[in-house]
Design an enzyme around this catalytic site. Structure first.
Site, PDB file in Angstrom:
ATOM      1  N   SER A  12       0.857  -1.066   0.044  1.00 21.66           N
ATOM      2  CA  SER A  12       0.110  -0.044  -0.004  1.00 21.66           C
ATOM      3  C   SER A  12       0.925   1.224  -0.355  1.00 21.66           C
ATOM      4  O   SER A  12       1.485   1.497   0.919  1.00 21.66           O
ATOM      5  CB  SER A  12      -0.903  -0.032   1.121  1.00 21.66           C
ATOM      6  OG  SER A  12      -1.487   1.285   1.323  1.00 21.66           O
ATOM      7  N   HIS A  37      -1.239  -1.317  -4.381  1.00 21.45           N
ATOM      8  CA  HIS A  37      -2.506  -1.099  -3.641  1.00 21.45           C
ATOM      9  C   HIS A  37      -2.591   0.552  -3.317  1.00 21.45           C
ATOM     10  O   HIS A  37      -1.922   0.951  -2.796  1.00 21.45           O
ATOM     11  CB  HIS A  37      -2.570  -1.829  -2.336  1.00 21.45           C
ATOM     12  CG  HIS A  37      -4.025  -1.668  -1.584  1.00 21.45           C
ATOM     13  ND1 HIS A  37      -4.756  -2.610  -1.801  1.00 21.45           N
ATOM     14  CD2 HIS A  37      -4.265  -1.028  -0.539  1.00 21.45           C
ATOM     15  CE1 HIS A  37      -5.981  -2.073  -1.160  1.00 21.45           C
ATOM     16  NE2 HIS A  37      -5.468  -1.224  -0.282  1.00 21.45           N
ATOM     17  N   ASP A  39      -4.685   3.486  -1.768  1.00 20.34           N
ATOM     18  CA  ASP A  39      -5.798   3.880  -0.903  1.00 20.34           C
ATOM     19  C   ASP A  39      -6.395   5.209  -1.069  1.00 20.34           C
ATOM     20  O   ASP A  39      -5.776   6.167  -0.642  1.00 20.34           O
ATOM     21  CB  ASP A  39      -5.211   3.764   0.542  1.00 20.34           C
ATOM     22  CG  ASP A  39      -5.116   2.167   0.762  1.00 20.34           C
ATOM     23  OD1 ASP A  39      -6.022   1.392   0.684  1.00 20.34           O
ATOM     24  OD2 ASP A  39      -4.059   1.868   1.431  1.00 20.34           O
ATOM     25  N   MET A  41      -8.908   8.075   0.102  1.00 19.88           N
ATOM     26  CA  MET A  41      -9.878   8.358   1.282  1.00 19.88           C
ATOM     27  C   MET A  41     -10.496   9.830   1.193  1.00 19.88           C
ATOM     28  O   MET A  41      -9.758  10.501   0.777  1.00 19.88           O
ATOM     29  CB  MET A  41      -8.822   8.198   2.702  1.00 19.88           C
ATOM     30  CG  MET A  41      -8.400   7.018   2.841  1.00 19.88           C
ATOM     31  SD  MET A  41      -7.375   6.959   4.500  1.00 19.88           S
ATOM     32  CE  MET A  41      -6.739   5.179   4.208  1.00 19.88           C
ATOM     33  N   HIS A  70      -8.304   1.083  -3.932  1.00 17.77           N
ATOM     34  CA  HIS A  70      -9.366   0.636  -2.724  1.00 17.77           C
ATOM     35  C   HIS A  70     -10.151   2.032  -2.461  1.00 17.77           C
ATOM     36  O   HIS A  70      -9.208   2.826  -1.794  1.00 17.77           O
ATOM     37  CB  HIS A  70      -8.327   0.140  -1.586  1.00 17.77           C
ATOM     38  CG  HIS A  70      -9.417   0.035  -0.211  1.00 17.77           C
ATOM     39  ND1 HIS A  70      -8.685  -0.165   0.955  1.00 17.77           N
ATOM     40  CD2 HIS A  70     -10.653   0.132  -0.072  1.00 17.77           C
ATOM     41  CE1 HIS A  70      -9.396  -0.334   1.865  1.00 17.77           C
ATOM     42  NE2 HIS A  70     -10.769  -0.314   1.215  1.00 17.77           N
ATOM     43  N   MET A  72     -12.234   4.191  -0.278  1.00 14.25           N
ATOM     44  CA  MET A  72     -12.848   4.403   1.231  1.00 14.25           C
ATOM     45  C   MET A  72     -13.490   5.939   1.066  1.00 14.25           C
ATOM     46  O   MET A  72     -12.985   6.676   1.596  1.00 14.25           O
ATOM     47  CB  MET A  72     -11.697   4.339   2.310  1.00 14.25           C
ATOM     48  CG  MET A  72     -11.399   3.023   2.571  1.00 14.25           C
ATOM     49  SD  MET A  72      -9.580   2.903   3.340  1.00 14.25           S
ATOM     50  CE  MET A  72      -8.563   3.147   1.792  1.00 14.25           C
ATOM     51  N   MET A 141     -11.157  -6.458   5.672  1.00 18.96           N
ATOM     52  CA  MET A 141     -10.445  -5.392   6.429  1.00 18.96           C
ATOM     53  C   MET A 141      -9.893  -5.878   7.870  1.00 18.96           C
ATOM     54  O   MET A 141     -10.876  -6.505   8.421  1.00 18.96           O
ATOM     55  CB  MET A 141     -11.218  -4.084   6.669  1.00 18.96           C
ATOM     56  CG  MET A 141     -11.453  -3.204   5.368  1.00 18.96           C
ATOM     57  SD  MET A 141     -10.256  -2.799   4.395  1.00 18.96           S
ATOM     58  CE  MET A 141      -9.023  -1.857   5.520  1.00 18.96           C
ATOM     59  N   ASP A 176      -6.528  -6.569   4.242  1.00 21.31           N
ATOM     60  CA  ASP A 176      -6.108  -5.255   4.342  1.00 21.31           C
ATOM     61  C   ASP A 176      -5.837  -4.809   5.794  1.00 21.31           C
ATOM     62  O   ASP A 176      -6.824  -4.662   6.317  1.00 21.31           O
ATOM     63  CB  ASP A 176      -6.702  -4.386   3.176  1.00 21.31           C
ATOM     64  CG  ASP A 176      -6.165  -2.823   3.270  1.00 21.31           C
ATOM     65  OD1 ASP A 176      -5.035  -2.674   3.842  1.00 21.31           O
ATOM     66  OD2 ASP A 176      -6.911  -2.311   2.325  1.00 21.31           O
TER      67      ASP A 176
END
Ligand code: DX5
Ligand code: ZN
Length: 229
Positions: A12, A37, A39, A41, A70, A72, A141, A176
């Site tokens: 990540s 990966h 992330d 957010m 990913h 979020m 998760m 994750d």
């Protein structure tokens, strides 16, 4: 992207140097990362903010493997096309992000990406039972999403259930949060094949000492593979 259940390590870049993403991505891939990966957010679905489609688009030319994005964020649907245009290979949405995950997964596939669905620690495995024909990846998760470097929450029972529900379908199980050489064997033995690791990969290394990333990736992979032999 062909399907297999061999162990894949997905560093990540949340734990990378934010001023140097291109070189960091190149370094982890040169050192054996299978996927990258990313992330995303929004400071709303999770209490932290990272980057959006323009940044992801800028990462794209550096990623030679698989760009695993990913989300979020909530809502998801208005941004799906932007992440397709940014070049995501896999786009994962949280089942908790809205009332229509079924529609979201259809839209992700319709936009030409693989579709992933993620489960927060408090969400049961059954939440994905009726989504499995629409998904390419279930992300379990093992921390509450929002930050790197948190303590692993044992979700082994949930991983086993998801693995059982998947049956013969070509669906990856991704873990994750808090994955390191100690926790990787637990989730690999339970049926996970994609291991996201942020702090465990980037700790102690830098783009000028990338072999540390390689040692860290090999340590997580070896621990996971040992659990399967
Ligand atoms: C957590 C993120 C993870 C995180 C993992 O919200 O989704 O991908 O970066 O970091 P570590 O491996 O440090 O727990
Ligand atoms: Zn993640």
């Amino acid at each position: 992207m062909s399907f297999d259940r061999t162990i894949k390590i997905a560093p990540s870049i949340l734990s990378a140097d934010f001023a140097n993403f291109g070189a960091e991505i190149q370094a982890i891939e040169a050192q054996g990362a299978d996927w990258v990966h990313v992330d995303v957010m929004d400071g709303h679905f999770v209490p932290n903010l990272t980057f959006g489609p323009p940044a992801v688009k800028a990462f794209r030319p550096h990623v030679k493997t698989v760009m695993d994005v990913h989300l979020m964020i909530t809502p998801v649907d208005p941004y799906i096309q932007a992440y397709a245009d940014a070049g995501a290979d896999i786009l994962t949405a949280h089942v908790e992000a809205g009332p229509h995950t079924h529609r979201t997964l259809q839209a992700i596939r319709a936009a030409g990406m693989k579709a992933g669905v993620a489960l927060n620690p408090g969400t049961p495995a059954e939440a994905v039972e009726h989504l499995l024909d629409l998904t390419d990846l279930v992300c379990v998760m093992t921390v509450n999403p929002g930050f790197g470097g948190q303590k692993f929450i044992d979700m082994t029972g949930k991983v086993r259930k998801v693995r059982q529900m998947i049956g013969d379908r070509p669906v990856h199980i991704e873990i994750d949060g808090g994955v390191d050489p100690k926790t990787a064997p637990l989730v690999a033995a339970a049926g996970a094949d994609v291991l996201v690791a942020g702090s465990a990969v980037f700790k102690g290394g830098s783009v000028s000492t990338p072999q540390v990333y390689g040692d860290n990736i090999r340590a997580v992979r070896a621990a996971a593979e040992d659990a399967l032999s």
